[in-house]
Design a protein around this motif. Structure first.
Motif, PDB file in Angstrom:
ATOM      1  N   PRO A 327       0.809  -1.219   0.000  1.00 20.27           N
ATOM      2  CA  PRO A 327       0.000   0.000   0.000  1.00 20.27           C
ATOM      3  C   PRO A 327       0.846   1.275   0.000  1.00 20.27           C
ATOM      4  CG  PRO A 327      -0.818  -1.561   1.620  1.00 20.27           C
ATOM      5  CD  PRO A 327       0.496  -2.088   1.160  1.00 20.27           C
ATOM      6  N   VAL A 328       1.977   1.250   0.700  1.00 20.39           N
ATOM      7  CA  VAL A 328       2.845   2.424   0.772  1.00 20.39           C
ATOM      8  C   VAL A 328       3.515   2.680  -0.570  1.00 20.39           C
ATOM      9  CG1 VAL A 328       4.974   3.309   1.809  1.00 20.39           C
ATOM     10  CG2 VAL A 328       3.223   2.238   3.251  1.00 20.39           C
ATOM     11  N   VAL A 329       4.091   1.636  -1.152  1.00 19.63           N
ATOM     12  CA  VAL A 329       4.780   1.787  -2.429  1.00 19.63           C
ATOM     13  C   VAL A 329       3.799   2.184  -3.526  1.00 19.63           C
ATOM     14  CG1 VAL A 329       6.047   0.520  -4.218  1.00 19.63           C
ATOM     15  CG2 VAL A 329       6.675   0.255  -1.811  1.00 19.63           C
ATOM     16  N   THR A 330       2.626   1.591  -3.530  1.00 22.73           N
ATOM     17  CA  THR A 330       1.637   1.904  -4.561  1.00 22.73           C
ATOM     18  C   THR A 330       1.161   3.345  -4.452  1.00 22.73           C
ATOM     19  OG1 THR A 330       0.933  -0.415  -4.577  1.00 22.73           O
ATOM     20  CG2 THR A 330      -0.555   1.189  -5.580  1.00 22.73           C
ATOM     21  N   ALA A 355       7.224  -5.364  -4.676  1.00 18.94           N
ATOM     22  CA  ALA A 355       6.332  -4.231  -4.382  1.00 18.94           C
ATOM     23  C   ALA A 355       6.309  -3.234  -5.540  1.00 18.94           C
ATOM     24  CB  ALA A 355       6.768  -3.546  -3.095  1.00 18.94           C
ATOM     25  N   ILE A 356       7.470  -2.986  -6.139  1.00 12.60           N
ATOM     26  CA  ILE A 356       7.516  -2.070  -7.286  1.00 12.60           C
ATOM     27  C   ILE A 356       6.739  -2.637  -8.465  1.00 12.60           C
ATOM     28  CG2 ILE A 356       9.058  -1.076  -9.021  1.00 12.60           C
ATOM     29  CD1 ILE A 356      11.136  -0.710  -6.776  1.00 12.60           C
ATOM     30  N   GLU A 357       6.916  -3.913  -8.741  1.00 12.38           N
ATOM     31  CA  GLU A 357       6.183  -4.537  -9.843  1.00 12.38           C
ATOM     32  C   GLU A 357       4.670  -4.448  -9.622  1.00 12.38           C
ATOM     33  OE1 GLU A 357       7.709  -8.506 -10.552  1.00 12.38           O
ATOM     34  OE2 GLU A 357       8.879  -7.713 -12.232  1.00 12.38           O
ATOM     35  N   VAL A 362      -0.538  -1.720 -11.018  1.00  5.76           N
ATOM     36  CA  VAL A 362      -1.719  -0.980 -10.579  1.00  5.76           C
ATOM     37  C   VAL A 362      -1.774   0.413 -11.218  1.00  5.76           C
ATOM     38  CG1 VAL A 362      -2.819   0.111  -8.580  1.00  5.76           C
ATOM     39  CG2 VAL A 362      -1.946  -2.221  -8.400  1.00  5.76           C
ATOM     40  N   ASN A 363      -0.646   1.088 -11.254  1.00  9.61           N
ATOM     41  CA  ASN A 363      -0.619   2.496 -11.671  1.00  9.61           C
ATOM     42  C   ASN A 363      -0.325   2.693 -13.158  1.00  9.61           C
ATOM     43  OD1 ASN A 363      -1.125   3.327  -9.009  1.00  9.61           O
ATOM     44  ND2 ASN A 363       1.059   3.302  -8.499  1.00  9.61           N
ATOM     45  N   GLY A 364       0.066   1.650 -13.838  1.00  5.50           N
ATOM     46  CA  GLY A 364       0.265   1.754 -15.270  1.00  5.50           C
ATOM     47  C   GLY A 364       1.651   2.234 -15.656  1.00  5.50           C
ATOM     48  N   ASP A 365       1.934   2.126 -16.945  1.00  9.15           N
ATOM     49  CA  ASP A 365       3.237   2.526 -17.468  1.00  9.15           C
ATOM     50  C   ASP A 365       3.370   4.040 -17.486  1.00  9.15           C
ATOM     51  OD1 ASP A 365       4.069  -0.054 -17.906  1.00  9.15           O
ATOM     52  OD2 ASP A 365       3.302  -0.126 -19.959  1.00  9.15           O
ATOM     53  N   LEU A 389      12.977  -3.083 -14.971  1.00 11.09           N
ATOM     54  CA  LEU A 389      12.016  -2.211 -14.293  1.00 11.09           C
ATOM     55  C   LEU A 389      12.469  -0.762 -14.233  1.00 11.09           C
ATOM     56  CD1 LEU A 389      11.075  -4.554 -11.300  1.00 11.09           C
ATOM     57  CD2 LEU A 389       9.539  -3.813 -13.143  1.00 11.09           C
ATOM     58  N   GLY A 390      13.704  -0.481 -14.654  1.00 11.09           N
ATOM     59  CA  GLY A 390      14.216   0.885 -14.569  1.00 11.09           C
ATOM     60  C   GLY A 390      14.512   1.325 -13.147  1.00 11.09           C
ATOM     61  N   VAL A 391      14.912   0.382 -12.296  1.00  6.87           N
ATOM     62  CA  VAL A 391      15.208   0.668 -10.890  1.00  6.87           C
ATOM     63  C   VAL A 391      16.706   0.871 -10.726  1.00  6.87           C
ATOM     64  CG1 VAL A 391      15.106  -0.224  -8.524  1.00  6.87           C
ATOM     65  CG2 VAL A 391      13.207  -0.637 -10.110  1.00  6.87           C
TER      66      VAL A 391
END
Length: 540
Positions: A327-330, A355-357, A362-365, A389-391
């Motif tokens: 929930p925090v990351v999203t 969590a990032i994935e 959820v939030n889209g590209d 993932l661009g991390v």
């Protein structure tokens, strides 16, 4: 600010850009107007003020992509125990420090190593033997645990009935349950940090910040990313910004430190607090970039979350599990905040990427640049997953110094130690790799950091042989990771971090050429000029 035109000519200028090297740079209006050959700079800016570099090496200004500014300033004033070889040495140093500071109400130390105890466990009685009457607080070298004496436990109100906080532990006697004097992870953050912050004044914090700034400018650091910002630290930075008429001695981006609460609402509330700060504190000299989440601890004290147990059969749970983290990351990702997650063990870095994935799904590209901090031991394939993932891989070469490696390696065993601090994996996978120091958990000097990066030998104890030299990087690449890529790691790669036309005139001049001869020259190389926004802020 200086609006004149200055031509720095006749140098050996490493640009960290595609063109590699140049002879001259022309600075105008705080930016780089020209980078290239001296003959063309002379034609372009015939009336410029000329500074002859006389062949000196010039680098982009270092960006310490993970540090703790106020904490670093305070640490520079504490008793340094990094060189203490054993318990007797630690006790002798504490006793001398106490005798030299007879009026200090409490004694503060830092950087002691678990290896100095030769497998033993720190106890309050060990400190009581030399200082029984005043509170003593000794930060471990990794700043993830604190060793205290009986007087400090009394001052903190910690006894056998004090509960362990979420994600932390109070060291206890297995027979009596009494506190032994070791406070791990969130036990340190929730008991020690607030107490010492309460006892420090705003003037103390401002002096510590100024000290950190001064040391950084002397070492050629033109930007910093503060990775555990709280209300006191932000207030100090904003006072410095006001005193500087809207500027700071160097450029600062910061991440708001999250604390793990026992319910989702309180955790997500902190994200909304960070969103408000992100919107309010946005400027070229100070900005809130995002949030910092500490998922696990450290390997030296066996608090990092590993997929397989430590050599002694124990393991550690993460401070944040996936259910609390998502929930925090999203929420932070949806708001456009950068998320920086401390993950030292392979279980923790896997958790962070999970969590990032989830947030991406959820939030889209869209464009985002999250980070994982430290990555001291990560599962095979982690680098490739981060690249996809661009991390950003945010790593600290000085943490791999061979002088402090033995205890780390002993905790994880030979097989995992062979892939320790695997910088080249991220480089080869195409993940953005940003170098930093994590001061004060390690020395803040940029050139010492580059020495470890380029050799895997020891900057703390020159002469200690390199460990895993196959992970060393060519010096040009190491410096690019500490300048160009460190700036890019916080989204500033299009205007600072390299010596290129249109970029900020942030650069440093060295007294010797570290690219020639023995790499050990890096340990004695001095920064003779630091320039930020075209203005010389340090010169010898």
């Amino acid at each position: 600010m200086n609006d004149s035109i200055t031509h720095y000519r006749n140098g050996k200028i490493f640009t960290a850009a595609d063109d590699g090297w140049a002879e001259s740079i022309v600075v105008e209006d705080h930016k780089l107007r020209f980078v290239g050959e001296t003959v063309y700079a002379d034609i372009l800016a015939p009336d410029a003020e000329v500074i002859d570099l006389e062949g000196a090496v010039v680098l982009p200004g270092f960006v310490d992509a993970h540090t703790h500014l106020v904490m670093m300033g305070f640490a520079l004033q504490k008793l340094d125990l990094r060189d203490a070889a054993d318990l007797a040495d630690i006790q002798s140093s504490i006793k001398q420090f106490a005798e030299s500071n007879p009026d200090a109400p409490r004694l503060l130390g830092r950087s002691w190593l678990f290896s100095a105890l030769d497998g033993g466990h720190p106890t309050r009685e060990m400190i009581d033997a030399v200082v029984p009457d005043r509170p003593v607080y000794l930060d471990a070298n990794d700043v993830h645990s604190v060793w205290v004496n009986t007087a400090a436990l009394r001052e903190l109100g910690i006894d056998a009935d004090t509960p362990d906080p979420i994600g932390g532990r109070i060291g206890r006697d297995p027979d009596t349950g009494e506190a032994t004097g070791m406070l791990y992870e969130t036990a340190m953050m929730l008991y020690v940090w607030p107490k010492l912050a309460e006892l420090a004044s705003d003037e103390d914090r401002d002096a510590a910040l100024a000290l950190a700034f001064r040391h950084y400018l002397e070492d050629g650091v033109t930007g910093a990313v503060d990775m555990a910002l709280g209300a006191d630290e932000l207030a100090s930075l904003e006072r410095a910004l006001d005193a500087g008429d809207g500027t700071l001695p160097l450029r600062v981006a910061a991440h708001w430190l999250m604390t793990r609460e026992d319910n989702e609402a309180d955790n997500v509330r902190q994200v909304h607090d960070a969103i408000e700060l992100h919107e309010r504190v946005q400027g070229p000299w100070l900005r809130i970039a995002g949030i910092k989440i500490i998922i696990d601890g450290v390997i030296d004290s066996c608090t990092a979350a590993m997929k397989e147990p430590y050599s002694d059969g124990t393991n550690a749970e993460p401070i944040w599990d996936l259910e609390s983290l998502i929930p925090v990351v999203t929420a932070a990702d949806a708001a456009g905040l950068q998320i920086a997650m401390h993950a030292i063990g392979d279980a923790a870095s896997t958790l962070a990427l999970d969590a990032i994935e989830h947030a991406v799904a959820v939030n889209g590209d869209r464009q985002r640049r999250h980070r994982i901090e430290h990555l001291e031991y990560a599962a095979p394939g982690t680098a490739e997953r981060m690249a996809r993932l661009g991390v950003t891989a945010s790593m600290q070469p000085v943490h791999a110094d061979p002088a402090i490696f033995s205890n780390w390696a002993a905790q994880v065993g030979d097989e995992r130690a062979d892939r320790a601090f695997a910088w080249s994996e991220y480089d080869e996978a195409g993940a953005l790799l940003a170098f930093s120091t994590d001061a004060p958990t390690a020395p803040h000097e940029a050139m010492a950091n580059m020495y470890v990066a380029a050799t895997r030998a020891s900057a703390l104890a020159p002469g200690v042989p390199a460990i895993h030299p196959e992970q060393a990087l060519p010096l040009e690449r190491a410096i690019a990771h500490a300048t160009r890529d460190a700036a890019a790691s916080i989204g500033d790669g299009d205007w600072r971090g390299r010596i290129a036309v249109g970029y900020a005139a942030d650069f440093v001049v060295l007294d010797v050429d570290p690219f020639e001869g023995d790499p050990a020259a890096l340990l004695t190389t001095r920064v003779v000029r630091t320039v930020i926004a075209g203005r010389t802020v340090h010169e010898v």
